[in-house]
Design an enzyme around this catalytic site. Structure first.
Site, mmCIF file in Angstrom:
data_model
loop_
_atom_site.group_PDB
_atom_site.id
_atom_site.type_symbol
_atom_site.label_atom_id
_atom_site.label_comp_id
_atom_site.label_asym_id
_atom_site.label_seq_id
_atom_site.Cartn_x
_atom_site.Cartn_y
_atom_site.Cartn_z
ATOM 1 N N ARG A 102 4.336 0.295 -6.147
ATOM 2 C CA ARG A 102 4.030 1.029 -4.926
ATOM 3 C C ARG A 102 4.056 2.530 -5.221
ATOM 4 N NH1 ARG A 102 7.969 -2.930 -3.819
ATOM 5 N NH2 ARG A 102 7.270 -4.577 -2.400
ATOM 6 N N LYS A 152 11.967 -1.881 -2.766
ATOM 7 C CA LYS A 152 12.465 -2.008 -1.397
ATOM 8 C C LYS A 152 13.836 -2.665 -1.396
ATOM 9 C CE LYS A 152 8.080 -2.249 1.121
ATOM 10 N NZ LYS A 152 7.240 -3.064 2.048
ATOM 11 N N HIS A 207 -14.549 -0.069 1.484
ATOM 12 C CA HIS A 207 -13.989 0.377 2.763
ATOM 13 C C HIS A 207 -12.497 0.044 2.810
ATOM 14 C CE1 HIS A 207 -17.991 1.277 4.141
ATOM 15 N NE2 HIS A 207 -18.390 0.030 3.953
ATOM 16 N N ARG A 239 -2.603 -1.443 -6.371
ATOM 17 C CA ARG A 239 -1.595 -2.506 -6.469
ATOM 18 C C ARG A 239 -2.267 -3.870 -6.295
ATOM 19 N NH1 ARG A 239 3.972 -3.641 -5.753
ATOM 20 N NH2 ARG A 239 4.514 -5.064 -4.065
ATOM 21 N N HIS A 242 8.064 -8.700 -4.648
ATOM 22 C CA HIS A 242 7.925 -9.381 -3.359
ATOM 23 C C HIS A 242 9.129 -10.261 -3.094
ATOM 24 C CE1 HIS A 242 3.230 -9.056 -3.359
ATOM 25 N NE2 HIS A 242 3.807 -8.001 -2.811
ATOM 26 N N TYR A 250 -2.884 -12.123 -2.801
ATOM 27 C CA TYR A 250 -3.691 -11.506 -3.857
ATOM 28 C C TYR A 250 -4.369 -12.552 -4.749
ATOM 29 C CZ TYR A 250 -0.856 -7.418 -2.640
ATOM 30 O OH TYR A 250 -0.241 -6.403 -1.965
#
Length: 326
Positions: A169, A195, A269, A277, A300, A309
């Site tokens: 990240r 995190k 877009h 990532r 995760h 993903y």
């Protein structure tokens, strides 16, 4: 021989808090404690906006009013955010934020139950993430976009390589110190603080090592182990360069800038730092990486997030679209 110790006498000189400060902290409502205990700054900002939105909707003036909230209030708020046509993922996050707060209040015996439980939430997209990933050609173009003859260009190539080859990240990139780029068992690793203050170690790709080495050598801060690994190349305000990059700067001055130069922002877009990532995760899975290892690699908490993903079952080149002939 007695081992009983005499109590330590507290004097105004030895006290860290005044009596007024002590009482003030004792009176902090659990609603505010919950905010303070959220470890991730980004999550804290998002949840604070969500709780503020709910408070404004029901007309609360004081934190203690949370103790009067019922399921009917929550359902009315959910209907309001649905009427505003917010994305299902945003509505789910808002309800999760409110539920997290009430779970904490239940633990503190400030309320008797969590009124968010049982309130229907929009279904999550469990098939594919919404963040666009780049093609291999686009990733290569982005890597080569920064100039190789300026310090900023050398730094930006190292930043893009770090994001594209390791799937970290941007906040994690900004927190990297020189000491976090270290050798373990003979292989260079990043020590990543993710995190929830969770630490993971990621082997560094050979191409990224080459670019990082060139950057650290050019910037001459390789011996500053406690300093940030990636830092500004100029500071017109204070002149201070020994500081971490801001996550917004990584997007505006690096990823978005070079993405625009090579035409990615037009073709893709929603292109953002998180796209790098997503690209790393998608690429690793497409080339046979074990999904459990990718989950650990990305940091995760749940493998279901990693599966967003995984596009191996619906590769565009295998679509029936390309079997149609007229």
């Amino acid at each position: 021989m007695s081992t009983t110790q005499m109590p330590v006498r507290i004097t105004p000189e030895t006290r860290g808090l005044t009596a007024a400060q002590f009482q003030g902290l004792a009176d902090v409502p659990p609603e505010l404690e919950w905010f303070a205990n959220l470890p991730n700054a980004q999550t804290r900002r998002a949840y604070q906006l969500d709780i503020t939105d709910f408070s404004a909707f029901v007309g609360m003036q004081r934190p203690e009013a949370f103790r009067l909230i019922t399921r009917a209030h929550v359902i009315a708020w959910r209907k309001d955010v649905e009427h505003r046509q917010l994305a299902p993922s945003t509505i789910r996050r808002k309800l999760s934020a409110l539920s997290s707060l009430f779970e904490y209040l239940c633990e503190r015996n400030a309320v008797t139950h969590n009124p968010v439980k049982g309130v229907k939430r929009p279904k999550a997209n469990n098939n594919e993430g919404t963040t666009p990933a780049l093609s291999d050609a686009q990733a290569r173009a982005l890597l080569k976009a920064p100039p190789a003859d300026t310090l900023k260009g050398v730094r930006d190539r190292a930043i893009i390589a770090t994001l594209l080859f390791h799937g970290i990240r941007r906040e994690e990139l900004c927190k990297l110190r020189v000491r976090d780029y270290q050798r373990r068992e003979g292989i260079m690793h990043f020590r990543i603080e993710g995190k929830g203050d969770k630490v993971r170690f990621i082997p560094v790709a050979t191409e990224a090592q080459r670019l990082i080495h060139a950057y650290v050598e050019a910037s001459m801060h390789g011996e500053d182990l406690e300093g940030p690994l990636f830092r500004p190349v100029k500071n017109n305000t204070t002149g201070e360069l020994r500081k971490s990059l801001h996550p917004k700067s990584v997007y505006e001055d690096v990823v978005k800038r070079y993405g625009k130069e090579v035409g990615i922002t037009v073709d893709v877009h929603g292109f953002c730092v998180h796209s790098l990532r997503a690209t790393a995760a998608t690429n690793a899975l497409a080339h046979g990486a074990d999904i459990a290892k990718v989950q650990e690699w990305l940091g995760h908490a749940n493998v279901s997030t990693t599966r967003l993903y995984d596009k191996r079952r619906h590769r565009p080149e295998e679509s029936p679209t390309f079997k149609v002939e007229y």
